[in-house]
Design a protein around this motif. Structure first.
Motif, mmCIF file in Angstrom:
data_model
loop_
_atom_site.group_PDB
_atom_site.id
_atom_site.type_symbol
_atom_site.label_atom_id
_atom_site.label_comp_id
_atom_site.label_asym_id
_atom_site.label_seq_id
_atom_site.Cartn_x
_atom_site.Cartn_y
_atom_site.Cartn_z
ATOM 1 N N ILE A 64 -18.573 -113.265 -84.316
ATOM 2 C CA ILE A 64 -18.771 -113.065 -82.892
ATOM 3 C C ILE A 64 -20.179 -112.536 -82.674
ATOM 4 O O ILE A 64 -20.652 -111.692 -83.432
ATOM 5 N N GLY A 65 -20.855 -113.036 -81.660
ATOM 6 C CA GLY A 65 -22.205 -112.558 -81.413
ATOM 7 C C GLY A 65 -22.520 -112.524 -79.937
ATOM 8 O O GLY A 65 -21.991 -113.311 -79.149
ATOM 9 N N SER A 66 -23.375 -111.564 -79.556
ATOM 10 C CA SER A 66 -23.848 -111.475 -78.183
ATOM 11 C C SER A 66 -25.353 -111.702 -78.189
ATOM 12 O O SER A 66 -26.050 -111.140 -79.018
ATOM 13 N N VAL A 67 -25.819 -112.538 -77.266
ATOM 14 C CA VAL A 67 -27.249 -112.848 -77.249
ATOM 15 C C VAL A 67 -27.792 -112.750 -75.827
ATOM 16 O O VAL A 67 -27.052 -112.817 -74.839
ATOM 17 N N ARG A 68 -29.096 -112.578 -75.730
ATOM 18 C CA ARG A 68 -29.793 -112.724 -74.465
ATOM 19 C C ARG A 68 -30.734 -113.891 -74.693
ATOM 20 O O ARG A 68 -31.642 -113.801 -75.523
ATOM 21 N N ALA A 69 -30.471 -115.004 -74.001
ATOM 22 C CA ALA A 69 -31.203 -116.211 -74.343
ATOM 23 C C ALA A 69 -31.410 -117.099 -73.120
ATOM 24 O O ALA A 69 -30.727 -116.960 -72.105
ATOM 25 N N LYS A 70 -32.367 -118.019 -73.268
ATOM 26 C CA LYS A 70 -32.689 -118.937 -72.186
ATOM 27 C C LYS A 70 -32.167 -120.329 -72.528
ATOM 28 O O LYS A 70 -32.209 -120.748 -73.687
ATOM 29 N N VAL A 71 -31.674 -121.032 -71.521
ATOM 30 C CA VAL A 71 -31.214 -122.407 -71.726
ATOM 31 C C VAL A 71 -32.452 -123.289 -71.733
ATOM 32 O O VAL A 71 -33.133 -123.418 -70.716
ATOM 33 N N ILE A 72 -32.791 -123.864 -72.882
ATOM 34 C CA ILE A 72 -34.023 -124.643 -72.928
ATOM 35 C C ILE A 72 -33.778 -126.142 -72.958
ATOM 36 O O ILE A 72 -34.683 -126.916 -72.670
ATOM 37 N N GLN A 73 -32.550 -126.563 -73.324
ATOM 38 C CA GLN A 73 -32.257 -127.994 -73.266
ATOM 39 C C GLN A 73 -30.817 -128.186 -72.827
ATOM 40 O O GLN A 73 -29.934 -127.410 -73.194
ATOM 41 N N ASP A 74 -30.601 -129.226 -72.004
ATOM 42 C CA ASP A 74 -29.266 -129.560 -71.533
ATOM 43 C C ASP A 74 -29.004 -130.977 -72.039
ATOM 44 O O ASP A 74 -29.656 -131.914 -71.605
ATOM 45 N N TRP A 75 -28.082 -131.137 -73.000
ATOM 46 C CA TRP A 75 -27.876 -132.439 -73.621
ATOM 47 C C TRP A 75 -26.727 -133.192 -72.955
ATOM 48 O O TRP A 75 -25.881 -132.589 -72.301
ATOM 49 N N ASP A 76 -26.669 -134.501 -73.208
ATOM 50 C CA ASP A 76 -25.513 -135.277 -72.751
ATOM 51 C C ASP A 76 -24.290 -134.841 -73.543
ATOM 52 O O ASP A 76 -24.374 -134.651 -74.757
ATOM 53 N N VAL A 77 -23.157 -134.686 -72.854
ATOM 54 C CA VAL A 77 -21.971 -134.299 -73.596
ATOM 55 C C VAL A 77 -21.469 -135.485 -74.421
ATOM 56 O O VAL A 77 -21.613 -136.641 -74.029
ATOM 57 N N THR A 112 -32.789 -120.916 -67.327
ATOM 58 C CA THR A 112 -32.386 -119.606 -66.836
ATOM 59 C C THR A 112 -32.013 -118.729 -68.024
ATOM 60 O O THR A 112 -31.491 -119.215 -69.025
ATOM 61 N N VAL A 113 -32.314 -117.446 -67.896
ATOM 62 C CA VAL A 113 -31.972 -116.499 -68.960
ATOM 63 C C VAL A 113 -30.576 -115.935 -68.697
ATOM 64 O O VAL A 113 -30.253 -115.587 -67.567
ATOM 65 N N TYR A 114 -29.756 -115.859 -69.729
ATOM 66 C CA TYR A 114 -28.402 -115.331 -69.597
ATOM 67 C C TYR A 114 -28.160 -114.212 -70.603
ATOM 68 O O TYR A 114 -28.690 -114.241 -71.718
ATOM 69 N N ASN A 115 -27.329 -113.263 -70.181
ATOM 70 C CA ASN A 115 -26.728 -112.341 -71.142
ATOM 71 C C ASN A 115 -25.378 -112.943 -71.516
ATOM 72 O O ASN A 115 -24.534 -113.155 -70.646
ATOM 73 N N ILE A 116 -25.205 -113.245 -72.782
ATOM 74 C CA ILE A 116 -23.973 -113.887 -73.219
ATOM 75 C C ILE A 116 -23.264 -112.925 -74.168
ATOM 76 O O ILE A 116 -23.770 -112.606 -75.240
ATOM 77 N N PHE A 117 -22.087 -112.420 -73.722
ATOM 78 C CA PHE A 117 -21.391 -111.413 -74.516
ATOM 79 C C PHE A 117 -20.187 -112.039 -75.223
ATOM 80 O O PHE A 117 -19.397 -112.730 -74.621
ATOM 81 N N TYR A 118 -20.074 -111.783 -76.508
ATOM 82 C CA TYR A 118 -18.915 -112.184 -77.310
ATOM 83 C C TYR A 118 -18.709 -113.709 -77.367
ATOM 84 O O TYR A 118 -17.629 -114.211 -77.076
ATOM 85 N N ALA A 119 -19.744 -114.412 -77.727
ATOM 86 C CA ALA A 119 -19.595 -115.836 -78.000
ATOM 87 C C ALA A 119 -19.150 -115.997 -79.450
ATOM 88 O O ALA A 119 -19.341 -115.105 -80.278
ATOM 89 N N THR A 120 -18.554 -117.139 -79.755
ATOM 90 C CA THR A 120 -18.108 -117.387 -81.117
ATOM 91 C C THR A 120 -19.200 -118.148 -81.867
ATOM 92 O O THR A 120 -19.663 -119.181 -81.401
ATOM 93 N N VAL A 121 -19.599 -117.601 -83.018
ATOM 94 C CA VAL A 121 -20.629 -118.259 -83.824
ATOM 95 C C VAL A 121 -19.925 -119.067 -84.908
ATOM 96 O O VAL A 121 -19.241 -118.506 -85.760
ATOM 97 N N ASP A 122 -20.066 -120.387 -84.847
ATOM 98 C CA ASP A 122 -19.437 -121.254 -85.842
ATOM 99 C C ASP A 122 -20.485 -121.791 -86.792
ATOM 100 O O ASP A 122 -21.645 -121.935 -86.435
#
Lengths: 408, 188
Positions: free
Chosen positions: A176-189, A224-234
């Motif tokens: 589990i990890g928390s990061v402060r990060a910016k979305v730099i690329q939005d890919w096709d799903v 945009t910069v986000y605070n992301i709390f408790y994401a799952t790191v796989d």
């Protein structure tokens, strides 16, 4: 810590279970282990406690499982007692699982699984619980807390604010990890169930993220910069990615200068692999595979309207490690002085055809020293720039000194 | 079989001719038919591939049915004996095209032979060879000096170097002197 203190603690533990241990006996055993056998106090305490518990026929006095532990210090294989807040609940993937989610304390967070067979009381999101005698194992490379029939769950009347500690992207580990990060690329799903995927970055590096479709989940905004709390790191094939379904994310002000995790390596090019030089690529949109000599694409069959490309697949070796490198057209052109157009022209007028380009490139770069920098991808360095190493007289002087003689 | 991702190509060790010439000890890592064969270099590291740069001073075509080429590559400390046969057709053709004298870079596998009168010879079976320039040769001397000194600094602390001590009774100072002498031949 002196022995009488430890003696006192052990006897109280046993008395709490209704046994009447002899304090002198405890102390003499501790002394024997600590002084005669040089066992450290913690280990001596554990051993004596376990021995006496067996002699008095009491269970559940193991020292390590009742001692409260911070989540960040727990490693797989331990029996632990923790106090934490339920910061995420995820739908169980199997009927034999009662609950899954994430439990966190001020030191860190961990995934947990409560097995249905133990009939555990349901824990509520946002509340604190004390879990006694849970087991930590490893699931997909990350520590995972198992709540089984022997685990005691008690709800705590406590609501301490919990601020997760932010981890730099370059230091994330599976779990589990928390990061402060910016979305730099939005890919096709790439999948029906996927809501969004792309690339997040902070000062230390970048990581792929995924949000699966689920009620109440929102997309992230690009740039945009986000605070992301408790994401799952796989971890998959040695690469990490971040799944945001367990996470809470809120847009934050400010900007981040995203660091590109560039790797720089030096060495000699000791091998130029087949498939280097002038190649043909499949023209079907989104395919781009290399064609065989007969213009055959493994997916789209014969493609006479191919396009040409230049690349070098090689091994850069520093004498300690041999690494695969891949150079794209721009790098190859700069390195060899042959442009794609020239290469096509040579290939079309030369009896050896495309092989001629392979030989020319090989003879230009094989056995020479280069510095390559780029990003690592699937065990291979994608080279952004490649420059020849120049002879430095200072290096010679330094080595002469190191070899032990007076400078010549 | 190991999964693809676990495969690590063996690095090409940097070694001067006078050290390779002393190499006598060879072993196979594992019992499998395909297990790699290594030599232990006197400065204490296993190697099944080396990278050398020097002057090709002589080459000879030999054999009738099984054609192969032999060559001599000279560095500041001595001579490497290289060979390329029909099992390495690419390498053989590359070597066939090069006219001595020329600076060459060679990647190859060290091989030990015992002659009928009991002498042990070390040759290098070429994987690839290319003509290079003097600067590359000088860079190689620095590179090889650095890696040889690194091995000498770690001598006695690794399993391979303890094996080397046992097999060769290596005296690190002798090799420091060889490195020093090689470096003095690089022109500023």
């Amino acid at each position: 810590m002196n022995l009488s203190e430890v003696t006192e603690r052990i006897s109280r533990k046993l008395e709490a279970k209704g046994a009447q241990p002899d304090r002198q006996k405890i102390e003499s055993r501790l002394r024997r282990l600590a002084e005669e056998f040089g066992v450290n106090i913690d280990e001596a305490e554990r051993t004596v406690t376990a021995d006496l518990a067996r002699e008095h026929n009491v269970t559940g006095v193991g020292s390590s499982s009742t001692e409260l532990r911070p989540i960040s210090e727990i490693v797989p294989g331990e029996w632990v007692t923790i106090e934490g807040k339920i910061v995420a609940l995820t739908p169980p993937v199997s009927p034999s699982i009662a609950q899954t989610g994430i439990i966190a304390d001020s030191s860190g967070a961990m995934r947990f699984v409560a097995w249905a067979r133990g009939n555990p009381p349901a824990m509520e999101y946002g509340h604190w619980y004390r879990l006694e005698s849970a087991v930590v194992d490893e699931y997909r490379g990350a520590p995972n807390l198992k709540i089984h029939s022997g685990t005691t769950i008690s709800r705590m009347e406590r609501d301490a604010p919990l601020l997760p500690s932010i981890t730099p992207i370059a230091e994330l580990k599976p779990g589990i990890g928390s990061v402060r990060a910016k979305v730099i690329q939005d890919w096709d799903v790439t999948h029906d169930r996927m809501l969004q995927t792309g690339l997040l970055g902070d000062e230390t590096g970048t990581i792929k993220f995924v949000i699966w479709k689920e009620e109440g989940k929102d997309r992230l905004e690009l740039d945009t910069v986000y605070n992301i709390f408790y994401a799952t790191v796989d971890e998959y094939n040695g690469r990490l990615s971040l799944a945001l379904n367990t996470a809470m994310y809120i847009a934050d002000e400010g900007d981040i200068e995203v660091g590109r995790a560039e790797t720089e390596i030096q060495g000699a090019l000791v091998h130029i692999a087949p498939g280097s030089g002038l190649i043909k690529r499949c023209p079907v949109e989104g395919c781009n595979r290399t064609l065989s000599r007969q213009n055959y694409c493994p997916v789209h069959e014969i493609q006479p309207e191919f396009r040409y490309d230049l690349r070098i697949k090689a091994v850069l070796d520093d004498g300690i490690r041999a690494r695969n490198v891949l150079m794209q057209r721009e790098v190859v052109e700069a390195l060899t002085g042959i442009t794609l157009d020239e290469a096509v022209q040579i290939a079309e007028t030369n009896p050896l055809g495309m092989d001629e380009i392979f030989y020319r490139i090989r003879n230009t770069v094989l056995g020479r020293y280069y510095t390559c920098s780029g990003s690592e991808f699937g065990g291979r360095l994608l080279v952004n720039s490649c420059t020849p190493i120049a002879f430095e007289p200072e290096e010679l002087a330094a080595l002469l000194n190191r070899a032990g003689g007076e400078p010549a | 079989m190991k999964p693809q991702s676990a495969f690590e190509r063996e690095p090409a060790r940097r070694v001067f001719a006078s050290e390779l010439r002393e190499t006598r000890y060879q072993f196979r890592d594992g019992d499998d038919e395909k297990s790699p064969t290594y030599v232990i270099l006197p400065t204490g590291i296993r190697s099944n591939r080396i990278f050398i740069v020097g002057t090709l001073t002589e080459k000879q075509r030999q054999g009738d049915q099984n054609v192969f080429y032999r060559g001599r590559v000279v560095d500041p400390t001595g001579t490497f004996f290289i060979m390329a046969g029909s099992y390495q057709p690419e390498a053989m053709q590359q070597l066939a095209r090069i006219e001595p004298p020329a600076f060459v870079a060679v990647v190859g596998k060290p091989n030990l032979y015992t002659t009928p009168d009991g002498n042990c010879l070390v040759s290098v079976r070429v994987e690839s060879i290319a003509v290079v320039d003097r600067e590359t040769r000088d860079l190689w001397v620095l590179d090889t000096a650095r890696e040889t000194l690194d091995r000498l600094d770690a001598f006695g602390t690794t399993d391979d170097s303890r094996k080397a001590q046992e097999e060769y009774g290596t005296q690190p100072d002798v090799y420091r002197k060889i490195v020093y002498d090689a470096l003095t031949q690089v022109q500023l």
